[in-house]
Scaffold this active site. Structure first.
Site, PDB file in Angstrom:
ATOM      1  N   ASN A 125      36.609  47.000  37.410  1.00 45.09           N
ATOM      2  CA  ASN A 125      37.602  46.384  36.450  1.00 45.09           C
ATOM      3  C   ASN A 125      37.078  46.831  35.099  1.00 45.09           C
ATOM      4  OD1 ASN A 125      35.771  44.478  35.199  1.00 45.09           O
ATOM      5  ND2 ASN A 125      35.907  43.489  37.196  1.00 45.09           N
ATOM      6  N   ASP A 179      37.202  39.687  42.337  1.00 43.98           N
ATOM      7  CA  ASP A 179      37.657  38.747  43.260  1.00 43.98           C
ATOM      8  C   ASP A 179      37.680  38.933  44.770  1.00 43.98           C
ATOM      9  OD1 ASP A 179      37.639  36.680  41.236  1.00 43.98           O
ATOM     10  OD2 ASP A 179      39.663  37.391  40.897  1.00 43.98           O
ATOM     11  N   ILE A 209      30.546  33.118  42.624  1.00 41.68           N
ATOM     12  CA  ILE A 209      29.186  32.741  41.913  1.00 41.68           C
ATOM     13  C   ILE A 209      29.132  31.577  41.129  1.00 41.68           C
ATOM     14  CG2 ILE A 209      27.385  33.722  41.089  1.00 41.68           C
ATOM     15  CD1 ILE A 209      28.577  36.596  41.639  1.00 41.68           C
TER      16      ILE A 209
HETATM   17  O1  C5P Z   1      38.312  32.215  38.668  1.00 39.97           O
HETATM   18  P1  C5P Z   1      38.189  33.344  37.670  1.00 39.97           P
HETATM   19  O2  C5P Z   1      37.651  34.630  38.217  1.00 39.97           O
HETATM   20  O3  C5P Z   1      39.202  33.295  36.707  1.00 39.97           O
HETATM   21  O4  C5P Z   1      36.677  32.504  37.077  1.00 39.97           O
HETATM   22  C1  C5P Z   1      36.244  33.338  35.893  1.00 39.97           C
HETATM   23  C2  C5P Z   1      34.949  32.822  35.681  1.00 39.97           C
HETATM   24  O5  C5P Z   1      34.131  32.959  37.434  1.00 39.97           O
HETATM   25  C3  C5P Z   1      34.018  33.831  35.020  1.00 39.97           C
HETATM   26  O6  C5P Z   1      32.618  33.000  34.426  1.00 39.97           O
HETATM   27  C4  C5P Z   1      33.213  34.790  36.139  1.00 39.97           C
HETATM   28  O7  C5P Z   1      31.819  35.028  35.721  1.00 39.97           O
HETATM   29  C5  C5P Z   1      32.995  33.564  37.048  1.00 39.97           C
HETATM   30  N1  C5P Z   1      33.478  34.504  38.742  1.00 39.97           N
HETATM   31  C6  C5P Z   1      32.160  34.453  39.512  1.00 39.97           C
HETATM   32  N2  C5P Z   1      32.307  34.767  40.896  1.00 39.97           N
HETATM   33  C7  C5P Z   1      33.450  35.225  41.122  1.00 39.97           C
HETATM   34  C8  C5P Z   1      34.335  35.433  40.308  1.00 39.97           C
HETATM   35  C9  C5P Z   1      34.602  34.895  39.033  1.00 39.97           C
HETATM   36  O8  C5P Z   1      31.097  33.981  39.094  1.00 39.97           O
HETATM   37  N3  C5P Z   1      33.746  35.909  42.290  1.00 39.97           N
END
Ligand code: C5P
Length: 410
Positions: A214, A283, A311
Site C-alpha cells: 500500500n 488486511d 495486530i
Molecule cells: O481496521 P483498520 O485496519 O482500519 O485499523 C487500522 C489500525 O489497525 C491501525 O492502527 C493499524 O496499524 C492497525 N492494524 C493492525 N493490524 C492489521 C490491520 C490494522 O495492527 N492487520
C-alpha cells in the site's frame, strides 16, 4: 556534536533576528545551529538589516533571507504561512525591547510578528538590550505576558554591554542558546516509559518477484518514534519495508509481512508501556505464495486472499496490556468510523486521518488528525508530520498518565 544537541538534528529552526547590536552574534549562532544538523531559515526585521546584511545570513543558512511581510517574490516561493508551518521552533535572537513589546501586543504588521502569530511551533526568544531597558517595568511586564502565553525566555546574561555599561541584558552565547533550544524538544513527558511503535506498510508476497502493498511511507510512525524518544521514552520501532533513516537512539526491527510484524510485536509487548500502531498493515495476503514467477500466459488469473491477523486488536485484548493507540485511515465518515474502531478494538485512543486528499496522509510530509478517546476528542490541524507527531505524543502521554493515576487511586 554534543549528544545533548541531537534533538535538533533535522529540525526546522526559524531564526528571527531583530534590531540590536547582538545581531552580529547571530551569524555565529546560525553556524552552530547548522552544526547540530538543523535546517535554518532566517527572518530579519527591518532594523536588523541595519546591523548585519541579509547576505551574511543567506550565506550562512544556505537560504534566502526573509524580511518583507508582503513580498510577491517570497510569497510565491515560501510565503509567511508556509514559513510558519515549516518551523519546528522559532528562535528570536536577539530579541530587542521593541520586538518583545510587539509580540506581547500580538501585532502582525511585519513578517516576524506575523509568523509568531501564525505558527503552532514552540517560540523562544533571547532578550538583548541595555540593562536599564531590560529592567524597565514595561519590558518586564511584556516578558511576563509572553511567558504566560507559552513563549520560552532564554536569558539574558549579565556582563559588559555594547554601550559600555555592566549589567543584565546581554544575549546568551551561541552555545547556551543551542543547548536551551535543544531542551525545548526534550520534554521528558514520557521519561522512563517504554514505547513500541509499528510503522510503514507490509509486503505480502504473491510469487518470488511480486507482492501486495500500500502507499504508506512510514513517515508518521518514524516521526512518532523520534517524538517519543525526545519525550524521554525508550523506543522500539517495528518497521515494514520503507527507506527511512532510523531516528537517533531508537531500536529498529525490520519486518516484511504482517505475520512477521505480529511476531515481533508479540515478543516485545510484555516489556512495553505504550503501544502505537501506525503501520498500514495489509488486511489480506495471498492464500499461497506461488513458488515460481507467474507467467503471463493466461488471459485472466485468480488470486485468493486470506485475512491477516489484526495486530492492534491482538495487543489490545492481551493481558496484561499496554496503553494502546491505533490509527484509522479513512476516506469517509472519519469520526464515526474511528469511534467505532476505538470501541470495537478496545483501544485507549485512536488517531483518525482523512486519506482521501493528495496533500496529506499517505506519502505526504503533512498530516491532520482527529484524535479520539472514549469520552472526548481533539483536532490536530494540518501541519508537518514532525509537528503532528509531537502533538500526538503530548496527548498520548497525558491520557496514559491519567489512566495510570486512575489505576493507582482506584
Ligand atoms: O481496521 P483498520 O485496519 O482500519 O485499523 C487500522 C489500525 O489497525 C491501525 O492502527 C493499524 O496499524 C492497525 N492494524 C493492525 N493490524 C492489521 C490491520 C490494522 O495492527 N492487520
Amino acid at each position: 556534536m554534543a549528544k545533548a544537541h541531537t534533538s535538533l538534528f533535522g529540525k526546522h529552526i526559524l531564526l528571527g533576528i531583530s534590531g540590536g547590536i547582538a545581531a552580529y552574534k547571530s551569524a555565529e549562532l546560525t553556524r552552530r545551529l547548522r552544526d547540530t544538523g538543523a535546517e535554518v531559515r532566517v527572518v530579519m526585521t527591518q532594523a536588523a538589516t541595519q546591523f548585519v546584511t541579509p547576505l551574511t545570513f543567506q550565506a550562512l543558512s544556505g537560504h534566502a533571507v526573509h524580511s518583507e511581510l508582503l513580498d510577491a517574490n517570497s510569497e510565491a516561493g515560501m510565503g509567511h504561512i508556509e514559513l510558519a508551518r515549516w518551523a519546528d521552533a522559532v528562535l528570536i535572537a536577539p530579541a530587542s525591547a521593541n520586538t518583545i513589546a510587539r509580540l506581547a501586543q500580538g501585532r502582525g504588521d511585519d513578517l516576524l510578528s506575523t509568523l509568531c502569530l501564525a505558527t503552532t511551533a514552540a517560540i523562544a526568544y533571547a532578550p538583548s538590550m541595555n540593562r536599564v531597558m531590560w529592567a524597565d517595568t514595561a519590558t518586564q511586564s511584556n516578558c511576563a505576558t509572553l511567558t504566560a502565553r507559552g513563549y520560552t525566555q532564554l536569558g539574558p546574561a549579565s556582563g559588559v554591554q555594547a554601550c559600555g555599561e555592566i549589567g543584565e541584558g546581554r544575549m546568551l552565547d551561541g552555545d547556551d542558546l543551542v543547548s536551551a533550544l535543544a531542551s525545548i524538544f526534550r520534554t521528558g513527558i514520557l521519561q522512563g516509559q517504554r514505547v513500541l511503535i509499528t510503522a510503514g506498510p507490509t509486503h505480502e508476497a504473491i510469487d518470488p518477484v511480486r507482492y501486495l502493498a500500500n502507499r504508506s511511507s512510514g513517515r508518521m510512525g518514524f516521526a512518532l518514534a523520534r517524538a517519543a524518544h525526545e519525550a524521554g521514552a525508550a523506543v522500539t520501532l517495528i518497521a515494514g519495508p520503507c527507506a527511512l533513516a532510523t531516528p537517533a537512539d531508537v531500536e529498529r526491527i525490520d519486518v516484511v509481512t504482517a505475520a512477521e510484524m505480529l511476531a515481533a510485536v508479540q515478543q516485545r509487548t510484555p516489556a512495553c508501556d505504550i503501544f502505537i500502531a501506525s503501520a498500514a498493515v495489509a488486511d489480506y495476503r495471498p492464500a499461497e505464495i506461488i513458488g515460481q514467477k507467474i507467467k503471463k500466459s493466461a488471459a485472466e488469473i485468480q488470486l485468493t486472499l486470506v485475512r491477516n491477523p489484526d495486530i492492534l486488536a491482538t495487543v489490545a485484548t492481551s493481558s496484561p496490556r499496554p496503553f494502546v493507540v491505533g490509527f484509522a485511515a479513512e476516506t469517509e465518515a472519519l469520526v464515526d468510523n474511528a469511534r467505532d474502531k476505538l470501541a470495537r478494538k478496545q483501544l485507549d485512543l485512536i488517531a483518525a486521518n482523512d486519506v482521501s486528499g493528495t496533500d496529506i496522509g499517505f506519502g505526504s510530509d503533512y498530516n491532520a488528525l482527529q484524535v479520539i478517546w472514549p469520552n472526548g476528542e481533539q483536532s490536530l490541524p494540518r501541519a508537518r508530520k514532525a509537528t503532528i507527531a509531537r502533538q500526538l505524543i503530548g496527548l498520548i502521554a497525558h491520557h496514559y498518565h491519567k489512566k495510570q493515576h486512575e489505576k493507582n487511586t482506584a
